[in-house]
Design an enzyme around this catalytic site. Structure first.
Site, PDB file in Angstrom:
ATOM      1  N   LYS A  35      30.390  20.485 -46.969  1.00 14.02           N
ATOM      2  CA  LYS A  35      30.495  19.695 -45.734  1.00 14.02           C
ATOM      3  C   LYS A  35      30.031  18.255 -45.966  1.00 14.02           C
ATOM      4  O   LYS A  35      30.543  17.320 -45.337  1.00 14.02           O
ATOM      5  CB  LYS A  35      29.703  20.353 -44.600  1.00 14.02           C
ATOM      6  CG  LYS A  35      30.540  21.325 -43.799  1.00 14.02           C
ATOM      7  CD  LYS A  35      30.777  22.643 -44.474  1.00 14.02           C
ATOM      8  CE  LYS A  35      32.145  23.047 -44.807  1.00 14.02           C
ATOM      9  NZ  LYS A  35      32.254  24.341 -45.466  1.00 14.02           N
ATOM     10  N   HIS A  52      30.709  14.816 -18.792  1.00 10.57           N
ATOM     11  CA  HIS A  52      31.886  13.970 -18.970  1.00 10.57           C
ATOM     12  C   HIS A  52      31.476  12.675 -19.649  1.00 10.57           C
ATOM     13  O   HIS A  52      30.440  12.115 -19.299  1.00 10.57           O
ATOM     14  CB  HIS A  52      32.499  13.650 -17.607  1.00 10.57           C
ATOM     15  CG  HIS A  52      33.667  12.727 -17.679  1.00 10.57           C
ATOM     16  ND1 HIS A  52      34.898  13.151 -18.134  1.00 10.57           N
ATOM     17  CD2 HIS A  52      33.794  11.406 -17.392  1.00 10.57           C
ATOM     18  CE1 HIS A  52      35.744  12.126 -18.102  1.00 10.57           C
ATOM     19  NE2 HIS A  52      35.104  11.050 -17.662  1.00 10.57           N
TER      20      HIS A  52
HETATM   21  P1  FAD Z   1      24.545  34.203 -51.384  1.00  6.90           P
HETATM   22  O1  FAD Z   1      24.432  32.947 -50.627  1.00  6.90           O
HETATM   23  O2  FAD Z   1      25.633  34.305 -52.405  1.00  6.90           O
HETATM   24  O3  FAD Z   1      23.159  34.466 -52.048  1.00  6.90           O
HETATM   25  C1  FAD Z   1      22.928  35.500 -52.946  1.00  6.90           C
HETATM   26  C2  FAD Z   1      21.828  35.088 -53.881  1.00  6.90           C
HETATM   27  O4  FAD Z   1      21.461  36.198 -54.662  1.00  6.90           O
HETATM   28  C3  FAD Z   1      22.229  33.999 -54.876  1.00  6.90           C
HETATM   29  O5  FAD Z   1      21.322  32.918 -54.784  1.00  6.90           O
HETATM   30  C4  FAD Z   1      22.161  34.671 -56.233  1.00  6.90           C
HETATM   31  O6  FAD Z   1      21.706  33.811 -57.261  1.00  6.90           O
HETATM   32  C5  FAD Z   1      21.155  35.779 -55.971  1.00  6.90           C
HETATM   33  N1  FAD Z   1      21.291  36.939 -56.849  1.00  6.90           N
HETATM   34  C6  FAD Z   1      22.418  37.661 -57.078  1.00  6.90           C
HETATM   35  N2  FAD Z   1      22.157  38.673 -57.908  1.00  6.90           N
HETATM   36  C7  FAD Z   1      20.843  38.605 -58.195  1.00  6.90           C
HETATM   37  C8  FAD Z   1      19.986  39.375 -59.021  1.00  6.90           C
HETATM   38  N3  FAD Z   1      20.414  40.440 -59.692  1.00  6.90           N
HETATM   39  N4  FAD Z   1      18.689  38.987 -59.116  1.00  6.90           N
HETATM   40  C9  FAD Z   1      18.232  37.896 -58.457  1.00  6.90           C
HETATM   41  N5  FAD Z   1      19.008  37.140 -57.669  1.00  6.90           N
HETATM   42  C10 FAD Z   1      20.294  37.493 -57.532  1.00  6.90           C
HETATM   43  N6  FAD Z   1      30.118  30.172 -45.087  1.00  6.90           N
HETATM   44  C11 FAD Z   1      29.988  29.701 -43.826  1.00  6.90           C
HETATM   45  O7  FAD Z   1      29.563  30.458 -42.939  1.00  6.90           O
HETATM   46  N7  FAD Z   1      30.305  28.403 -43.514  1.00  6.90           N
HETATM   47  C12 FAD Z   1      30.772  27.540 -44.448  1.00  6.90           C
HETATM   48  O8  FAD Z   1      31.053  26.382 -44.141  1.00  6.90           O
HETATM   49  C13 FAD Z   1      30.937  28.005 -45.779  1.00  6.90           C
HETATM   50  N8  FAD Z   1      31.382  27.181 -46.748  1.00  6.90           N
HETATM   51  C14 FAD Z   1      31.481  27.650 -48.031  1.00  6.90           C
HETATM   52  C15 FAD Z   1      31.947  26.775 -49.016  1.00  6.90           C
HETATM   53  C16 FAD Z   1      32.063  27.213 -50.321  1.00  6.90           C
HETATM   54  C17 FAD Z   1      32.555  26.252 -51.379  1.00  6.90           C
HETATM   55  C18 FAD Z   1      31.693  28.540 -50.659  1.00  6.90           C
HETATM   56  C19 FAD Z   1      31.777  29.015 -52.086  1.00  6.90           C
HETATM   57  C20 FAD Z   1      31.232  29.414 -49.699  1.00  6.90           C
HETATM   58  C21 FAD Z   1      31.131  28.978 -48.367  1.00  6.90           C
HETATM   59  N9  FAD Z   1      30.686  29.825 -47.350  1.00  6.90           N
HETATM   60  C22 FAD Z   1      30.586  29.359 -46.066  1.00  6.90           C
HETATM   61  C23 FAD Z   1      30.313  31.231 -47.610  1.00  6.90           C
HETATM   62  C24 FAD Z   1      28.772  31.363 -47.702  1.00  6.90           C
HETATM   63  O9  FAD Z   1      28.306  30.552 -48.751  1.00  6.90           O
HETATM   64  C25 FAD Z   1      28.388  32.809 -47.935  1.00  6.90           C
HETATM   65  O10 FAD Z   1      28.957  33.626 -46.937  1.00  6.90           O
HETATM   66  C26 FAD Z   1      26.869  32.979 -47.892  1.00  6.90           C
HETATM   67  O11 FAD Z   1      26.244  32.183 -48.862  1.00  6.90           O
HETATM   68  C27 FAD Z   1      26.491  34.444 -48.098  1.00  6.90           C
HETATM   69  O12 FAD Z   1      25.116  34.588 -48.097  1.00  6.90           O
HETATM   70  P2  FAD Z   1      24.401  35.775 -48.912  1.00  6.90           P
HETATM   71  O13 FAD Z   1      22.951  35.625 -48.657  1.00  6.90           O
HETATM   72  O14 FAD Z   1      25.050  37.060 -48.592  1.00  6.90           O
HETATM   73  O15 FAD Z   1      24.746  35.497 -50.440  1.00  6.90           O
HETATM   74  P1  NAD Z   2      40.272  32.622 -48.786  1.00  3.78           P
HETATM   75  O1  NAD Z   2      40.405  34.076 -48.683  1.00  3.78           O
HETATM   76  O2  NAD Z   2      39.899  31.828 -47.611  1.00  3.78           O
HETATM   77  O3  NAD Z   2      41.670  31.999 -49.304  1.00  3.78           O
HETATM   78  C1  NAD Z   2      42.272  32.421 -50.488  1.00  3.78           C
HETATM   79  C2  NAD Z   2      43.738  31.989 -50.441  1.00  3.78           C
HETATM   80  O4  NAD Z   2      44.273  32.148 -51.731  1.00  3.78           O
HETATM   81  C3  NAD Z   2      44.574  32.812 -49.462  1.00  3.78           C
HETATM   82  O5  NAD Z   2      45.369  31.965 -48.671  1.00  3.78           O
HETATM   83  C4  NAD Z   2      45.429  33.665 -50.401  1.00  3.78           C
HETATM   84  O6  NAD Z   2      46.689  34.003 -49.849  1.00  3.78           O
HETATM   85  C5  NAD Z   2      45.575  32.750 -51.605  1.00  3.78           C
HETATM   86  N1  NAD Z   2      45.855  33.415 -52.873  1.00  3.78           N
HETATM   87  C6  NAD Z   2      45.332  34.567 -53.345  1.00  3.78           C
HETATM   88  N2  NAD Z   2      45.811  34.819 -54.588  1.00  3.78           N
HETATM   89  C7  NAD Z   2      46.635  33.787 -54.899  1.00  3.78           C
HETATM   90  C8  NAD Z   2      47.425  33.476 -56.043  1.00  3.78           C
HETATM   91  N3  NAD Z   2      47.435  34.262 -57.120  1.00  3.78           N
HETATM   92  N4  NAD Z   2      48.164  32.352 -56.016  1.00  3.78           N
HETATM   93  C9  NAD Z   2      48.154  31.524 -54.914  1.00  3.78           C
HETATM   94  N5  NAD Z   2      47.431  31.786 -53.811  1.00  3.78           N
HETATM   95  C10 NAD Z   2      46.673  32.898 -53.814  1.00  3.78           C
HETATM   96  O7  NAD Z   2      39.265  32.387 -50.017  1.00  3.78           O
HETATM   97  P2  NAD Z   2      38.476  31.082 -50.514  1.00  3.78           P
HETATM   98  O8  NAD Z   2      39.088  29.863 -49.984  1.00  3.78           O
HETATM   99  O9  NAD Z   2      38.337  31.247 -51.986  1.00  3.78           O
HETATM  100  O10 NAD Z   2      37.047  31.275 -49.851  1.00  3.78           O
HETATM  101  C11 NAD Z   2      36.264  32.439 -50.149  1.00  3.78           C
HETATM  102  C12 NAD Z   2      35.429  32.845 -48.971  1.00  3.78           C
HETATM  103  O11 NAD Z   2      34.382  31.907 -48.794  1.00  3.78           O
HETATM  104  C13 NAD Z   2      36.200  32.862 -47.670  1.00  3.78           C
HETATM  105  O12 NAD Z   2      36.734  34.125 -47.410  1.00  3.78           O
HETATM  106  C14 NAD Z   2      35.171  32.503 -46.641  1.00  3.78           C
HETATM  107  O13 NAD Z   2      34.639  33.672 -46.114  1.00  3.78           O
HETATM  108  C15 NAD Z   2      34.118  31.742 -47.422  1.00  3.78           C
HETATM  109  N6  NAD Z   2      34.201  30.312 -47.043  1.00  3.78           N
HETATM  110  C16 NAD Z   2      33.986  29.985 -45.743  1.00  3.78           C
HETATM  111  C17 NAD Z   2      34.074  28.673 -45.346  1.00  3.78           C
HETATM  112  C18 NAD Z   2      33.822  28.333 -43.900  1.00  3.78           C
HETATM  113  O14 NAD Z   2      33.294  29.174 -43.197  1.00  3.78           O
HETATM  114  N7  NAD Z   2      34.191  27.138 -43.441  1.00  3.78           N
HETATM  115  C19 NAD Z   2      34.382  27.678 -46.265  1.00  3.78           C
HETATM  116  C20 NAD Z   2      34.604  28.045 -47.583  1.00  3.78           C
HETATM  117  C21 NAD Z   2      34.501  29.374 -47.957  1.00  3.78           C
END
Ligand code: FAD
Ligand code: NAD
Length: 479
Positions: free
Chosen positions: A54, A458
């Site tokens: 973000k 508003h």
């Molecule tokens: P995680 O955040 O993945 O945390 C798990 C932690 O466990 C990690 O720090 C990892 O290092 C640790 N861990 C794993 N295995 C072990 C082990 N064996 N020992 C010790 N530590 C371990 N979600 C939203 O709601 N809004 C968004 O805008 C959004 N944007 C995203 C953008 C991107 C680019 C990505 C990749 C994801 C985004 N997400 C977003 C998804 C969001 O990041 C995840 O849903 C969220 O982080 C999940 O939280 P969690 O605690 O389940 O796992």
């Molecule tokens: P996603 O599931 O949102 O999108 C994956 C896309 O890749 C889909 O449209 C799918 O049809 C396409 N796809 C799959 N296989 C493909 C292939 N072989 N060739 C071309 N297209 C293909 O997954 P993401 O964007 O990787 O994000 C992962 C997860 O992280 C999301 O499901 C979401 O829960 C989380 N996330 C959330 C936010 C947010 O809340 N704003 C932002 C980023 C990520």
């Protein structure tokens, strides 16, 4: 060397939004808590997910606006001289936000008396975890922690395409983590997957100056959202000059490793030259490589199966967040973390939210909370009620016009008999902030009249929420 054992009441594996929130709440409730984190506190979300993405999206928008102004195309009459991007400073600013927030998590855990252990946890059994600490002398005794309750919050990891592994093409093929920190703006960025990550980051890099092509296997972008909602985003991508290739099949890299090869719907093979290829085709629960299989828990595919209290199939072993499957969202992980701590402390509670709002931070943004018209119709057919829906366009909202953002709309979905609100969708600038109102109305069991007869300030985008309910009741004032 025999292991050294320590004991705790609650042991949490993973310090992401799920794990750290569970730890704070558990400690508040008087539970002796230890949290093991292998990488960095804050998990995917704070370090390489929600927050840095973000920040990058915001910086990209500021740069794009400055370029519009410099080109003499600002409708507001703002003209600036030459515009330059100092990407290193942009990335430092983004990293500063991450550091502030992850440091804050550490401080909160400390303040609440949570013991944080840095290292990778290996599950020995449902009550014992061995922690492999970085840089530990192999001759040193391994550390084992025994617990009464074990909470699994290990999150998720990106899906890798076997024919397009990360790092291939001399580092061309990358995941979102690298795409949050490119050292220079790629000239040609190809994104595989038009989902959340592909479109959020693809748009950001387009605004920062890259030529961006997004290749999607399905026939439309953001296939998880309904088509009408996605339309303004698709139009905006065209305006931004971001190219989408829908219903295309990715085959891999060309022989030189310099281009992505894709097959179009007619079967013709195309080469897309790229200096970076972001693969964003989904994430999957991190359920391998740390001894989880030893517990032989019931699974839903790769996700740990849990009940409405986040209990796994093994007594006193709990799981939350991305590890438990869809939706992979930080706010869901946090809510589950809070709930588990409370249940362990003996409080009643179930994870049965009226809605888990989803927000896509594209330009414009998309929000969906609760039922869509289609899912409400299906539910109505099962349970014997009719559905009504109404939309209010931002083109008729003063605040949206003054923000130069007339595109998009708010939509409400409700039962026709008692006007109970079942769902909300919106697409438009800054609609992410409306998700709080949507979630609240669904949790409170609001009817159309409740929202329609609440005074909304508003001029605000929120007035579109109110007007939408007025319109559903046949009482629209501004349309
Ligand atoms: P995680 O955040 O993945 O945390 C798990 C932690 O466990 C990690 O720090 C990892 O290092 C640790 N861990 C794993 N295995 C072990 C082990 N064996 N020992 C010790 N530590 C371990 N979600 C939203 O709601 N809004 C968004 O805008 C959004 N944007 C995203 C953008 C991107 C680019 C990505 C990749 C994801 C985004 N997400 C977003 C998804 C969001 O990041 C995840 O849903 C969220 O982080 C999940 O939280 P969690 O605690 O389940 O796992
Ligand atoms: P996603 O599931 O949102 O999108 C994956 C896309 O890749 C889909 O449209 C799918 O049809 C396409 N796809 C799959 N296989 C493909 C292939 N072989 N060739 C071309 N297209 C293909 O997954 P993401 O964007 O990787 O994000 C992962 C997860 O992280 C999301 O499901 C979401 O829960 C989380 N996330 C959330 C936010 C947010 O809340 N704003 C932002 C980023 C990520």
């Amino acid at each position: 060397m025999p292991p050294v054992y320590t004991q705790t009441q609650l042991l949490i594996v993973g310090g992401g939004p799920g794990g750290y929130v569970a730890a704070i709440r558990a400690a508040q409730l008087g539970i002796k808590t230890t949290l093991v984190e292998g990488a960095a506190l804050g998990g995917t979300c704070l370090n390489v997910g929600c927050i840095p993405s973000k920040a990058l999206i915001h910086a990209a928008e500021a740069y794009a606006q400055a370029r519009t102004q410099a080109a003499g195309r600002s409708a507001l009459g703002i003209r600036v001289g030459g515009v330059e991007l100092d990407l290193a400073t942009t990335l430092d600013w983004k990293d500063g936000i991450v550091a502030k927030l992850t440091g804050g998590v550490g401080a909160l855990l400390k303040k609440h008396g949570v013991t944080v252990v840095k290292g990778w946890a290996e599950l020995i059994d449902g009550k014992t975890v061995e922690v492999r600490q970085p840089g530990i002398d192999p001759g040193e005794a391994p550390q084992r922690i025994q617990c009464e309750h074990l909470l699994l919050a290990a999150g998720s990891q990106e899906v890798e395409l076997p024919f397009l592994p990360f790092g291939a093409g001399e580092g061309r093929v990358v995941s979102a983590t690298e795409a949050l920190a490119f050292g220079a703006v790629p000239k040609q960025l190809v994104v595989v997957g038009a989902g959340y990550i592909g479109l959020e980051l693809g748009t950001a890099w387009r605004k920062l100056g890259a030529e961006v092509t997004v290749v999607e296997a399905q026939e439309r972008i953001l296939p998880g959202y309904d088509a009408e909602l996605v339309k303004p985003v698709a139009q905006s991508l065209v305006k931004l000059g971001l190219k989408t290739m829908l219903a295309h099949r990715v085959e891999g890299l060309n022989a030189a490793g310099t281009a992505l090869t894709v097959r179009d719907p007619q079967g013709t093979l195309l080469e897309l030259p790229a200096d970076k290829i972001l693969v964003a085709v989904g994430r999957r629960p991190r359920s391998e490589g740390w001894g989880l299989e030893r517990l032989m828990l019931d699974m839903n595919g790769r996700a740990v199966k849990v009940d409405a209290q986040c209990r796994t199939s093994m007594k006193k072993v709990w799981a939350i967040g991305d590890l438990t499957g869809e939706p992979l969202l930080a706010h869901r992980a946090m809510a589950q973390g809070e709930l588990v701590a409370e249940v362990i402390a003996g409080h009643p509670g179930r994870f049965e939210p009226a809605a888990i709002p989803a927000v896509c931070f594209t330009d414009p943004e998309i929000v969906s909370a609760g039922h869509t018209p289609a899912s409400a119709e299906a539910e109505g057919a099962r349970r014997g009620f009719k559905v009504l829906q109404a939309q209010f366009p931002f083109a008729a909202n003063g605040r949206a016009l003054s923000l130069e953002s007339p595109e998009g709309f708010v939509r409400v979905v409700a039962r026709a008999d008692n006007r109970l609100i079942l769902g909300w969708q919106a697409v438009g600038a800054a609609v992410s902030e409306l998700s709080a109102a949507f979630g609240l109305s669904l949790e409170m069991g609001a009817c159309l009249e409740d929202v329609a007869h609440t005074i909304h300030s508003h001029p605000t985008l929120g007035e579109a929420v109110q007007e939408c309910c007025l319109r559903a009741l046949g009482q629209a004032l501004h349309i």
